[in-house]
Design a protein around this motif. Structure first.
Motif, PDB file in Angstrom:
ATOM      1  N   SER A 104      18.367  -1.188   3.882  1.00  0.00           N
ATOM      2  CA  SER A 104      16.813  -1.252   4.001  1.00  0.00           C
ATOM      3  C   SER A 104      16.329  -0.300   2.967  1.00  0.00           C
ATOM      4  N   THR A 160      12.882   2.091   2.342  1.00  0.00           N
ATOM      5  CA  THR A 160      11.205   2.652   2.799  1.00  0.00           C
ATOM      6  C   THR A 160      10.602   3.133   1.658  1.00  0.00           C
ATOM      7  N   THR A 202       8.785  -0.590   5.257  1.00  0.00           N
ATOM      8  CA  THR A 202      10.312  -0.894   5.231  1.00  0.00           C
ATOM      9  C   THR A 202      10.719  -2.051   5.079  1.00  0.00           C
TER      10      THR A 202
END
Length: 231
Positions: free
Chosen positions: A101, A103, A150
């Motif tokens: 992920s 962000t 995100t």
């Protein structure tokens, strides 16, 4: 804070309004606008995301009073934006090919700002001069948003986006009042000017995370490229 904001508005309006009568030297009135390239100095006892510069703008007016020859004092009022961008990548725990992920956050801080500077003009020709100044500033945050998004490298995992007010007592909010040092230099050609101004925040506007023992400090840093017109 409301009292401080009223004082900034009052002082700024007095400084600018005096130039209505300033049709001759030693008073001068300038209007200006330009590009901001801002970031921040962060101090924390935990790992911080990678920083990048956040572009912004400033626009306002200044009044200058010539004290002696090229020496002058200057103040005024402006709207200016500051802030920072962050990027952080996390790998999920578990599996041989875990999701990743990313962000990305953008902190936008909009201030009502009053400078107080002392400067000096060095005449090169009758129409051209070099100017340099140093001093400080007071600023009060009036608006702004902190946006965080995100994304992951898996289509099955939805993206998330969060937006909060930049200033406030809430978790992740920043303090409204700021002050710091200012230094700059530029060129004045007839009524037109071009200057670079660097601002160094002296007061941390960051708040430590709620319900933890972690600490966080944030100091504004900003480089402004400004064009102006002198009346």
């Amino acid at each position: 804070m409301r009292v401080l904001l009223k004082q900034l508005l009052l002082i700024g309006s007095i400084v600018i309004s005096t130039t209505v009568l300033a049709q001759t030297q030693p008073w001068r009135l300038d209007v200006n606008a330009g590009l901001n390239l801002s970031h921040g100095h962060e101090e924390a006892d935990y790992i911080l995301a990678a920083q990048s510069i956040k572009p912004g703008f400033q626009a306002g007016a200044t009044a200058s009073y010539t004290v002696w020859k090229g020496l002058y004092i200057q103040s005024g009022l402006s709207i200016t934006t500051k802030g920072i961008k962050h990027t952080k990548t996390d790998t999920w725990i578990g599996g041989t090919n875990p999701p990743v992920s990313t962000t990305r956050s953008s902190l936008n801080l909009i201030y009502l700002q009053m400078p107080l500077r002392m400067g000096y003009d060095i005449a090169i020709t009758q129409a051209l001069s070099i100017t340099a100044h140093a001093g400080g500033y007071l600023a009060y945050g009036i608006a702004g948003k902190h946006t965080e998004k995100t994304t992951t490298n898996r289509d099955a995992i939805p993206d998330t986006k969060n937006k909060t007010n930049s200033f406030g007592d809430h978790n992740g909010g920043y303090k409204s009042f700021d002050n710091g040092l200012s230094i700059g230099a530029g060129l004045q050609y007839k009524q037109y000017s071009l200057a670079a101004i660097y601002e160094y925040g002296l007061q941390s506007i960051g708040r430590s995370p709620a319900n933890t023992t972690n600490t966080y400090k944030y100091y504004n840093r900003n480089l402004g490229i400004v064009i102006g017109y002198r009346f």
